[in-house]
Design an enzyme around this catalytic site. Structure first.
Site: not given
Ligand code: HAS
Ligand code: HEM
Ligand code: CU
Length: 561
Positions: A230, A234, A381-383, A445-446
């Site tokens: 997790h 960050y 979510h994570f994309h 997924r996967r």
């Molecule tokens: Fe996540 C699964 C919960 C954040 C990445 N997360 C994943 C996985 C990845 C990932 C890669 O609780 C899959 C792992 C795997 O392969 O199994 N995640 C959270 C929570 C947050 C969160 C509570 N995750 C992230 C971030 C990631 C990331 C950041 C990558 C960089 N996530 C989970 C949970 C799972 C999970 C469970 C497991 C699920 C499962 O069952 O497998 C929090 O940190 C999120 C907080 C974010 C906010 C949003 C704030 C909004 C902002 C935008 C402001 C907009 C502006 C624009 C300024 C509250 C900051 C203004 C625009 C104008 C035009 C002016």
């Molecule tokens: C998995 C699409 C770019 C990180 C996947 C999956 C899709 C996908 C459809 C799900 C595969 C599955 O569950 O079987 C794409 C496309 C991209 C892109 C179309 C852009 C052209 C990226 C980038 C990152 C990223 C830029 C991170 C910097 C991941 C990760 C997984 C994943 C961590 C999970 C792999 C796993 O389950 O083992 N992507 N992706 N992807 N992608 Fe991407």
């Molecule tokens: Cu997490």
């Protein structure tokens, strides 16, 4: 020699750390290029189209490709970008140079580790995905390469902390400057949380894959993995947050609204990033629901600094929009410099981060998690998080940073702008479809569904969403080509014209500065807070890990590909 070096513009004269930063960045983007090329193939899989056939015999299976995609994008690209940014920014801000011998050693470690891992994955000896859950067992080279790669980040961590302590000695009693504060807390967070992965790989998986021990306990391995897994999100995110706080307001034409609040955000990440890993293991047997519940509550805590970031960055952008003449409720949004590819990348990335963060809170809710765990909702979510905000923040930064480092002006600005709109659009469409398919149709997924007529039959109701995945795959392919055209054209041009690049890092000014702020002074007691973070982790993980270590059920490895 002297004549030769005088006869041409030397981009790195006086700033040898620029060359190091460039090498880190370029290696990271090279990983992103290869990793990303597999993405559309996976999107097409979820459209029921098997394009993996085209890659045979180079890539043997969907899972080999998915391993390359996950490892290169999520582990390699992200870490190298962090190593580039979180050493360079403090170095510029403090006016100090890191120990360059060790900095180059870290680059070589990253390269060698990467090559060893790549060899294992490309020869189809390690199709274990980026989470490498035992009992899946990879060739030892996969784990050894990964260990060397990750240890390279520890070198950068120590170099940054050493630079900071040097500055502290020279400036006793002064408050750490903001970007440096962010870098130091970031590296301390990483040193603490990466311990899980290091123990898993060094103590268990390497000896196991070498045949020195006959089995490992899958539950313990998953727990150690998510101890790091997790907070690693960050580790990917905070370099981009750092750039958003310290450079984006200025690039957009305004000021950061609050420096002390920004420090508090990074302090909260140091404290709460790690003791939350069980939210990835809600469905794992062998961990009591009480502990899962505790980690759920702590996960809600770690959303707070992102909510504070939403406030501060939006307010800073408003400040910029108004400074540029924007009026009324929304006029300031239109007044932002949308034609600046860096600012555009950050704004679009942050917009995607809103639904991504909301989805994260759904994931983190113990009960709701049962409905979406292991479905395509999760890559949805994570994309939005890592593949949109983090990747777009990195791409956007490259548009000024590469010119700044090399003295070569940006080539293809129009393509740069187009690449960001298309990336955002493609990711938005794909993640929308993946969320929907996962939540409503329970598509896993996967899962290589395009290769299985039975699976296609089972999920045929989600056909509309599948079509969207194919469309997104095409848009994202074009976005990738545009982006890398800009990067290569910029890097490979012969011309160096220092007058057309940003001479300095565009550090922002602040409206509410930290001098005299009690909050800022409190956050600056970094070692004390690091101690609190360690205690929190021991409390949240200690009892469970102790039980797991004393009740191991080792199983032999399997190779299912
Ligand atoms: Fe996540 C699964 C919960 C954040 C990445 N997360 C994943 C996985 C990845 C990932 C890669 O609780 C899959 C792992 C795997 O392969 O199994 N995640 C959270 C929570 C947050 C969160 C509570 N995750 C992230 C971030 C990631 C990331 C950041 C990558 C960089 N996530 C989970 C949970 C799972 C999970 C469970 C497991 C699920 C499962 O069952 O497998 C929090 O940190 C999120 C907080 C974010 C906010 C949003 C704030 C909004 C902002 C935008 C402001 C907009 C502006 C624009 C300024 C509250 C900051 C203004 C625009 C104008 C035009 C002016
Ligand atoms: C998995 C699409 C770019 C990180 C996947 C999956 C899709 C996908 C459809 C799900 C595969 C599955 O569950 O079987 C794409 C496309 C991209 C892109 C179309 C852009 C052209 C990226 C980038 C990152 C990223 C830029 C991170 C910097 C991941 C990760 C997984 C994943 C961590 C999970 C792999 C796993 O389950 O083992 N992507 N992706 N992807 N992608 Fe991407
Ligand atoms: Cu997490």
């Amino acid at each position: 020699m002297a004549v030769q070096s005088l006869s041409r513009y030397d981009a790195y004269a006086g700033n040898p750390e620029k060359k190091l930063t460039l090498y880190m960045l370029v290696l990271g983007f090279a990983a992103l290029l290869v990793g990303t090329l597999f993405g559309p193939l996976q999107a097409f899989n979820y459209a029921g189209i098997d394009l993996y056939r085209v890659l045979k015999p180079m890539i043997q299976s969907y899972y080999q490709g998915l391993t390359v995609h996950g490892v290169l994008n999520a582990i390699v690209f992200t870490q190298l970008f962090g190593q580039a940014i979180m050493l360079y920014l403090p170095s510029r801000e403090l006016g100090l140079r890191p120990n360059l011998t060790w900095a180059w050693i870290s680059w070589w470690m990253a390269l060698i580790g990467l090559l060893i891992t790549a060899l294992a994955v490309l020869s189809n000896a390690a199709s274990v995905l980026y989470t490498f859950y035992p009992p899946l067992e990879a060739h030892w080279a996969f784990y050894v390469g990964a260990a060397i790669f990750v240890l390279s980040s520890w070198v950068t961590a120590f170099l940054t902390i050493e630079m900071w302590t040097r500055w502290k000695r020279q400036n006793p009693g002064k408050l750490t400057p903001l970007a440096t504060y962010m870098a130091v807390t970031f590296w301390l967070m990483w040193l603490l949380c990466s311990l899980g992965l290091v123990v898993e790989v060094a103590v268990f998986l390497i000896p196991w894959s070498l045949g020195l021990i006959s089995g490992v306990d899958p539950l313990l391995m998953r727990t150690l993995f998510w101890f790091t897994g997790h907070p690693i999100v960050y580790f990917w995110l905070l370099p981009v947050y750092t750039l958003a706080y310290t450079t984006l307001p200025r690039l957009a034409g305004g000021k950061l609204v609050s420096d002390p609040l920004a420090r508090l955000v990074f302090l909260l990440f140091l404290l709460f990033s790690t003791p939350v890993g069980f939210h990835h293991q809600f469905s794992d047997p062998g961990i009591s629901p009480t502990w899962k519940f505790i980690h759920m509550v702590l996960t809600m805590m770690v959303a707070v600094p992102s909510l504070a970031t939403a406030f501060t960055i939006a307010a800073s952008l408003e400040n910029a929009g108004r400074a540029r003449g924007g009026k009324g409720w929304f006029g300031w949004i239109r007044a932002l410099p949308w034609d600046n590819p860096t600012v555009l990348a950050f704004i679009l990335g942050f917009l995607a981060f809103i639904p991504g963060g909301a989805g994260g809170i759904v994931n983190a809710s113990f009960t709701l998690n049962q409905g979406i765990h292991n479905t395509t909702w999760i890559p949805g979510h994570f994309h939005l998080q890592v593949a949109t905000l983090v990747t777009m923040g990195a791409m956007g930064t490259a548009f000024w940073l590469i010119p700044h480092l090399t003295g070569k002006p940006l080539v293809g600005r129009g393509y740069a702008v187009a690449s960001q709109w298309m990336w955002f659009l493609g990711m938005f469409i794909m993640t929308f479809a993946l969320h929907w398919m996962g939540w409503l149709y329970q598509v896993p997924r996967r899962a290589f569904i395009a290769g299985s007529p039975t699976a296609m039959e089972a999920y045929k109701d989600s056909g509309t969403w599948m079509t969207l995945n194919a469309i997104a795959g095409i848009i994202l392919t074009i976005a990738t080509l545009f982006f890398f055209y800009v990067i290569f054209a910029t890097l490979l041009q012969k011309q160096r014209d220092p007058s057309r690049v940003m001479p300095e890092v565009p550090f922002t000014q602040v409206l509410s500065d930290p001098e005299g702020s009690g909050l800022a002074a409190l956050t600056d007691r970094v070692w004390f807070w690091f101690g609190v973070a360690v205690v929190l982790v021991v409390l949240a993980y200690g009892p469970v890990l102790l039980q797991m270590f004393t009740h191991m059920n080792p199983v032999p490895g399997q190779r299912l590909w």
